[in-house]
Design a protein around this motif. Structure first.
Motif, PDB file in Angstrom:
ATOM      1  N   SER A  33     -22.418 -54.609 -13.188  1.00 29.11           N
ATOM      2  CA  SER A  33     -23.418 -53.552 -12.995  1.00 29.11           C
ATOM      3  C   SER A  33     -22.917 -52.197 -13.463  1.00 29.11           C
ATOM      4  O   SER A  33     -23.541 -51.171 -13.194  1.00 29.11           O
ATOM      5  N   GLY A  45     -25.292 -46.502 -10.852  1.00 24.27           N
ATOM      6  CA  GLY A  45     -25.301 -47.708 -10.040  1.00 24.27           C
ATOM      7  C   GLY A  45     -23.978 -47.966  -9.358  1.00 24.27           C
ATOM      8  O   GLY A  45     -23.042 -47.153  -9.403  1.00 24.27           O
ATOM      9  N   TYR A  46     -23.885 -49.128  -8.734  1.00 28.40           N
ATOM     10  CA  TYR A  46     -22.677 -49.496  -7.990  1.00 28.40           C
ATOM     11  C   TYR A  46     -21.467 -49.592  -8.922  1.00 28.40           C
ATOM     12  O   TYR A  46     -20.391 -49.083  -8.611  1.00 28.40           O
ATOM     13  N   LEU A  50     -34.506 -46.422  -6.938  1.00 29.30           N
ATOM     14  CA  LEU A  50     -34.040 -47.807  -7.068  1.00 29.30           C
ATOM     15  C   LEU A  50     -33.698 -48.129  -8.524  1.00 29.30           C
ATOM     16  O   LEU A  50     -32.684 -48.786  -8.806  1.00 29.30           O
ATOM     17  N   PHE A 109     -30.102 -49.441  -9.511  1.00 28.01           N
ATOM     18  CA  PHE A 109     -30.047 -50.859  -9.861  1.00 28.01           C
ATOM     19  C   PHE A 109     -30.415 -51.152 -11.315  1.00 28.01           C
ATOM     20  O   PHE A 109     -30.171 -52.260 -11.805  1.00 28.01           O
ATOM     21  N   GLY A 155     -29.864 -55.571 -12.644  1.00 27.86           N
ATOM     22  CA  GLY A 155     -29.676 -54.979 -11.328  1.00 27.86           C
ATOM     23  C   GLY A 155     -30.718 -55.420 -10.316  1.00 27.86           C
ATOM     24  O   GLY A 155     -30.444 -55.480  -9.117  1.00 27.86           O
ATOM     25  N   PHE A 163     -30.266 -56.629  -6.455  1.00 25.89           N
ATOM     26  CA  PHE A 163     -30.959 -55.979  -5.349  1.00 25.89           C
ATOM     27  C   PHE A 163     -31.674 -57.005  -4.473  1.00 25.89           C
ATOM     28  O   PHE A 163     -31.535 -56.996  -3.245  1.00 25.89           O
ATOM     29  N   ALA A 186     -24.590 -53.437  -1.712  1.00 31.26           N
ATOM     30  CA  ALA A 186     -25.329 -54.569  -2.272  1.00 31.26           C
ATOM     31  C   ALA A 186     -24.439 -55.592  -2.977  1.00 31.26           C
ATOM     32  O   ALA A 186     -24.639 -56.800  -2.789  1.00 31.26           O
TER      33      ALA A 186
END
Length: 293
Positions: A65, A71-72, A192, A196, A201, A205, A261
């Motif tokens: 990701s 993002g993460y 979001l 993501f 992503g 999620f 997540a």
């Protein structure tokens, strides 16, 4: 203010190098190691016999990701020279882990570690002033919902978050400055997408939110509570404008990082693997080796 930059400068003076060298070549590896250890602790606590598979899969999801800038993965190894990477991918999982460990064992040692994680978060990044308390709120409510219903444990865990909350209130009351930048308001769906992405992503999620379906017992209740709180508070279009105006300065997408997540998705895939692998002859030896670890 943030002390992470002061730490970078101090390390640079100590080793006799430029600040950019200290940030990228000295502290970045430390941050990456901390993120890996945080993921290990989380997986070890909640993964059961499949903890090793969950740990490896969660790290893989974190790396996969990394193409989403906010993002993460974007706030992990890719930007390990920044304090936000250590906060989002390191301290948040540790806050979850130490809260769970205290809830289960009732050992004060884990309360001390929880307090240290929360206090450090507010110095690692200014975002920690609201990220750390929100992460604590989510995990505290999830633990209470998962059981046992113990108000004393809940209050003790909540008190550990007093430091970043008081620090944030002090900043707002004395200076009127938000503990972060200020941005244009974005809707929940836009936030979001920002975290993501639009392609790979979204399955991450969905899997993280549905992970509880693959668990059993207390872990199922805990994961379900975490997912429910995420939808009720962090991804709620009614509450979202209030948080944007009063807390984050329209940076609500950063609050989404209080829900780890990749870790919940890793746990879910490990649980799914544990159910499917014994049915596949070629996969059974691999599953047995992972379970034995």
């Amino acid at each position: 203010g943030e002390v992470y930059h002061a730490l970078v400068a101090s390390v640079a003076v100590w080793v006799g190098s430029d600040a950019i060298v200290a940030a990228h070549l000295i502290l970045a590896p430390v941050t990456s190691l901390t993120i890996g250890c945080a993921y290990y602790v989380f997986a070890r606590i909640l993964g059961g016999r499949e903890w090793f598979t969950a740990f490896i899969v969660a790290l893989a999801l974190l790396l996969l990701s990394a193409d989403v800038y906010n993002g993460y993965g974007g706030f992990s190894f890719m930007r390990s020279q920044q304090g936000k990477a250590l906060l989002f991918s390191g301290m948040v999982p540790l806050i979850y882990s130490f809260a769970v460990l205290h809830w289960v064992t009732q050992k004060r040692f884990f309360l001390v570690l929880l307090f240290a994680s929360l206090a450090a978060s507010s110095g690692i990044s200014a975002n920690g002033l609201f990220i750390a308390p929100f992460a604590l709120f989510v995990v505290g409510c999830a633990l209470f919902a998962a059981g046992p219903t113990d108000f004393r444990r809940l209050i003790l865990i909540g008190l550990m978050g007093a430091w970043p909350v008081l620090a944030a209130l002090t900043v707002v009351v004395t200076t009127g400055v938000y503990p972060s930048e200020f941005d244009f308001f974005q809707s929940v769906s836009e936030n979001l997408k920002r975290v993501f992405g639009l392609t790979r992503g979204m399955p991450l999620f969905a899997l993280a939110l549905a992970a509880w379906l693959l668990f059993e017992g207390w872990v199922r209740r805990f994961a379900l509570a975490c997912a429910g709180l995420f939808l009720l508070i962090l991804a709620n279009p009614i509450i979202d404008p209030l948080l944007a105006d009063a807390v984050t300065g329209n940076l609500n997408w950063r609050l989404l990082h209080t829900f780890p997540a990749p870790l919940f998705a890793g746990l879910a895939m490990a649980a799914l693997w544990a159910r499917v692998a014994p049915l596949i002859p070629l996969a059974r030896p691999i599953w047995l080796a992972g379970a034995a670890s």
